[in-house]
Design an enzyme around this catalytic site. Structure first.
Site, mmCIF file in Angstrom:
data_model
loop_
_atom_site.group_PDB
_atom_site.id
_atom_site.type_symbol
_atom_site.label_atom_id
_atom_site.label_comp_id
_atom_site.label_asym_id
_atom_site.label_seq_id
_atom_site.Cartn_x
_atom_site.Cartn_y
_atom_site.Cartn_z
ATOM 1 N N GLU A 53 20.158 46.790 -4.160
ATOM 2 C CA GLU A 53 20.421 47.969 -3.322
ATOM 3 C C GLU A 53 20.791 49.165 -4.200
ATOM 4 O O GLU A 53 20.374 50.300 -3.956
ATOM 5 C CB GLU A 53 21.591 47.688 -2.367
ATOM 6 C CG GLU A 53 21.392 46.527 -1.413
ATOM 7 C CD GLU A 53 21.828 45.182 -1.997
ATOM 8 O OE1 GLU A 53 21.636 44.950 -3.212
ATOM 9 O OE2 GLU A 53 22.331 44.357 -1.226
ATOM 10 N N CYS A 89 27.925 45.800 -2.462
ATOM 11 C CA CYS A 89 26.810 46.631 -1.993
ATOM 12 C C CYS A 89 27.060 47.140 -0.575
ATOM 13 O O CYS A 89 26.613 48.231 -0.223
ATOM 14 C CB CYS A 89 25.507 45.838 -2.035
ATOM 15 S SG CYS A 89 24.984 45.476 -3.708
ATOM 16 N N ARG A 189 8.379 27.539 -18.644
ATOM 17 C CA ARG A 189 9.647 27.318 -19.349
ATOM 18 C C ARG A 189 10.510 28.562 -19.268
ATOM 19 O O ARG A 189 11.719 28.490 -19.065
ATOM 20 C CB ARG A 189 9.373 26.988 -20.819
ATOM 21 C CG ARG A 189 8.797 25.604 -21.016
ATOM 22 C CD ARG A 189 8.471 25.382 -22.489
ATOM 23 N NE ARG A 189 8.114 24.002 -22.752
ATOM 24 C CZ ARG A 189 7.819 23.535 -23.962
ATOM 25 N NH1 ARG A 189 7.831 24.363 -25.005
ATOM 26 N NH2 ARG A 189 7.526 22.267 -24.135
ATOM 27 N N ASP A 205 8.228 12.922 -30.025
ATOM 28 C CA ASP A 205 7.382 14.124 -29.991
ATOM 29 C C ASP A 205 7.967 15.265 -30.824
ATOM 30 O O ASP A 205 7.250 16.194 -31.165
ATOM 31 C CB ASP A 205 7.226 14.643 -28.553
ATOM 32 C CG ASP A 205 6.409 13.707 -27.689
ATOM 33 O OD1 ASP A 205 6.035 12.627 -28.186
ATOM 34 O OD2 ASP A 205 6.159 14.050 -26.517
ATOM 35 N N ARG A 212 7.131 29.988 -25.948
ATOM 36 C CA ARG A 212 6.452 30.764 -26.984
ATOM 37 C C ARG A 212 5.325 31.626 -26.409
ATOM 38 O O ARG A 212 4.139 31.386 -26.641
ATOM 39 C CB ARG A 212 5.961 29.812 -28.087
ATOM 40 C CG ARG A 212 7.151 29.137 -28.793
ATOM 41 C CD ARG A 212 6.761 28.322 -29.981
ATOM 42 N NE ARG A 212 5.920 27.174 -29.666
ATOM 43 C CZ ARG A 212 6.341 26.055 -29.103
ATOM 44 N NH1 ARG A 212 7.613 25.916 -28.760
ATOM 45 N NH2 ARG A 212 5.513 25.066 -28.886
ATOM 46 N N SER A 295 12.422 8.048 -12.839
ATOM 47 C CA SER A 295 13.717 7.904 -12.197
ATOM 48 C C SER A 295 14.047 9.115 -11.305
ATOM 49 O O SER A 295 14.623 8.950 -10.229
ATOM 50 C CB SER A 295 14.744 7.517 -13.256
ATOM 51 O OG SER A 295 15.752 8.399 -13.377
HETATM 52 C C1 AOF Z 1 23.319 41.751 -3.294
HETATM 53 N N1 AOF Z 1 22.239 42.303 -3.929
HETATM 54 O O1 AOF Z 1 20.732 42.313 -5.560
HETATM 55 C C2 AOF Z 1 22.205 40.494 -5.478
HETATM 56 C C3 AOF Z 1 23.277 39.892 -4.767
HETATM 57 O O2 AOF Z 1 28.220 38.711 -10.256
HETATM 58 P P1 AOF Z 1 27.564 39.678 -9.372
HETATM 59 O O3 AOF Z 1 28.419 40.859 -9.074
HETATM 60 O O4 AOF Z 1 26.202 40.086 -9.824
HETATM 61 O O5 AOF Z 1 27.392 38.947 -7.958
HETATM 62 C C4 AOF Z 1 26.584 37.830 -7.831
HETATM 63 C C5 AOF Z 1 26.494 37.415 -6.383
HETATM 64 O O6 AOF Z 1 26.074 38.524 -5.590
HETATM 65 C C6 AOF Z 1 25.440 36.346 -6.164
HETATM 66 O O7 AOF Z 1 25.987 35.054 -6.263
HETATM 67 C C7 AOF Z 1 24.968 36.656 -4.743
HETATM 68 O O8 AOF Z 1 25.866 36.126 -3.815
HETATM 69 C C8 AOF Z 1 25.053 38.159 -4.693
HETATM 70 N N2 AOF Z 1 23.777 38.722 -5.179
HETATM 71 N N3 AOF Z 1 23.783 40.535 -3.670
HETATM 72 O O9 AOF Z 1 23.877 42.369 -2.402
HETATM 73 C C9 AOF Z 1 21.675 41.732 -5.000
HETATM 74 N N4 AOF Z 1 21.675 39.926 -6.583
HETATM 75 ZN ZN ZN Z 2 25.449 43.365 -4.040
#
Ligand code: AOF
Ligand code: ZN
Length: 351
Positions: A53, A89, A189, A205, A212, A295
């Protein structure tokens, strides 16, 4: 697709740019629309960075800023209500005077979990929820699992010959997949938080388990080595990327090699997943060996399987691939060089 769905679809498209970068945070996209025109867009680029946001609002052109209070904000996850690495936000939305917010799905993170939507509604903002909800949840399956289950999102991957072998006679390593598939695997990856092999595969391996490709982010390399018997000369210990050695003897850290102690049990898988969950490893790509893959399959502890079949290669007398009962065909098949890649999703994911 109605108008709301079209803009939400754009949010999800933006969100996916962060695959491999946002974890353990979710991938989130936001779009600000004024009278049918997008005046701002953004996504949460990396863990610790601005939320979607805030990115979106920051991208509105100065001459359009006065339109913000009359615009509709679309966001693919409920706006947060907590002080984390960044401020809430929901508060920012209120400060901007936005009066209509369209959300795809609720945030399962315990510090949010409905509070963002409540705060907006209590302040008189109209909040429309559930637009493209299942698509949004599927996009963030790794994040949803991290917050609702005690384990990472698990992707099983193996390459087999057309006659179903993963290695030569006696387990002797063989290149099976095409070069184009190998590049794709390096991309996979870079998209996951962790990558796993058992000690047999690590020793025989000697894989690097790095991504990469240009700009590839290396995942955490995870190995189970019960008695710490793997030689330090292996590439896993080359220091190029962090490595986690799950073992029966010790915890600790040496440079970028970490040790985590597993409880001794006939089945080490639950303990392994518990260690990864506690370390916030959001997803795990399992690359072998056959016994470990088997498993994961037998215990039902997997979410996706990506099976590469080299259609022109046979390995008589080779080491057989894991046995899987998929309950139906793959949901998607891709051609890559001489290979066919079958993508299977665990049946529970359709629920
Ligand atoms: C939103 N908009 O774009 C995202 C959200 O450690 P912070 O401050 O980045 O917070 C992480 C938490 O915020 C994450 O676990 C999820 O609950 C929320 N992510 N929320 O409003 C975003 N990425
Ligand atoms: Zn947020």
């Amino acid at each position: 697709m109605d108008v709301h769905e079209r803009y939400m679809s754009r949010c999800l498209q933006l969100a996916r740019h962060a695959l491999g970068h946002a974890a353990p945070n979710p991938m989130v996209g936001a779009v600000l629309v004024h009278e049918g025109r997008i005046i701002g867009e953004g996504w949460h680029r990396y863990c610790g960075g601005a939320h979607a946001e805030v990115e979106c609002l920051g991208n509105v052109a100065p001459e359009d800023r006065h339109l913000i209070p009359n615009a509709t904000l679309y966001v693919s996850l409920e706006p947060c209500a907590h002080h984390g690495r960044t401020p809430p936000c929901a508060d920012r939305i209120l400060q901007e005077g936005i009066r209509h917010v369209v959300v795809a799905c609720r945030d399962p993170f315990p510090l949010v979990d409905g509070r963002g939507i409540d705060r907006l509604r209590e302040a008189g903002v109209q909040v429309t929820c559930g637009v493209l909800e299942s698509k949004a949840k599927a996009t963030n399956a790794r994040f949803f699992l991290l917050n609702t289950a005690p384990r990472p999102y698990i992707i099983l991957k193996w390459a087999q010959s057309s006659d179903g072998m993963v290695a030569g006679p006696g387990g002797k390593p063989r290149r099976i997949s095409s070069p184009s598939t190998d590049r794709l695997v390096h991309l996979w990856r870079s998209q996951e938080s962790g990558i796993f092999v058992g000690s047999g595969t690590a020793g025989i391996d000697d894989p690097r388990l790095t991504a990469r490709i240009p700009g590839g982010r290396n995942p955490l390399r995870v190995v189970v080595d019960r008695h710490l018997s793997l030689p330090r000369s292996l590439r896993l210990f080359d220091g190029v990327a962090p490595t986690l050695v799950c073992n029966l003897h010790r915890d600790g850290e040496e440079g970028n090699v970490a040790y985590a102690r597993l409880a001794d049990a006939p089945d080490l898988l639950p303990g392994l997943l518990d260690i990864l969950h506690r370390r916030q490893v959001q997803s795990l790509l399992v690359e072998g060996g056959v016994q470990w893959l088997q498993s994961f399959l037998v215990s039902g502890l997997w979410d996706e399987a990506r099976v590469i079949t080299a259609t022109h290669t046979r390995i008589p007398g080779g080491l057989p691939a894991p046995v899987a009962s998929w309950q139906g065909g793959p949901d998607r098949t891709l051609r890559s060089g001489d290979d066919r890649i079958d993508f299977h999703t665990h049946p529970r994911m359709y629920g």
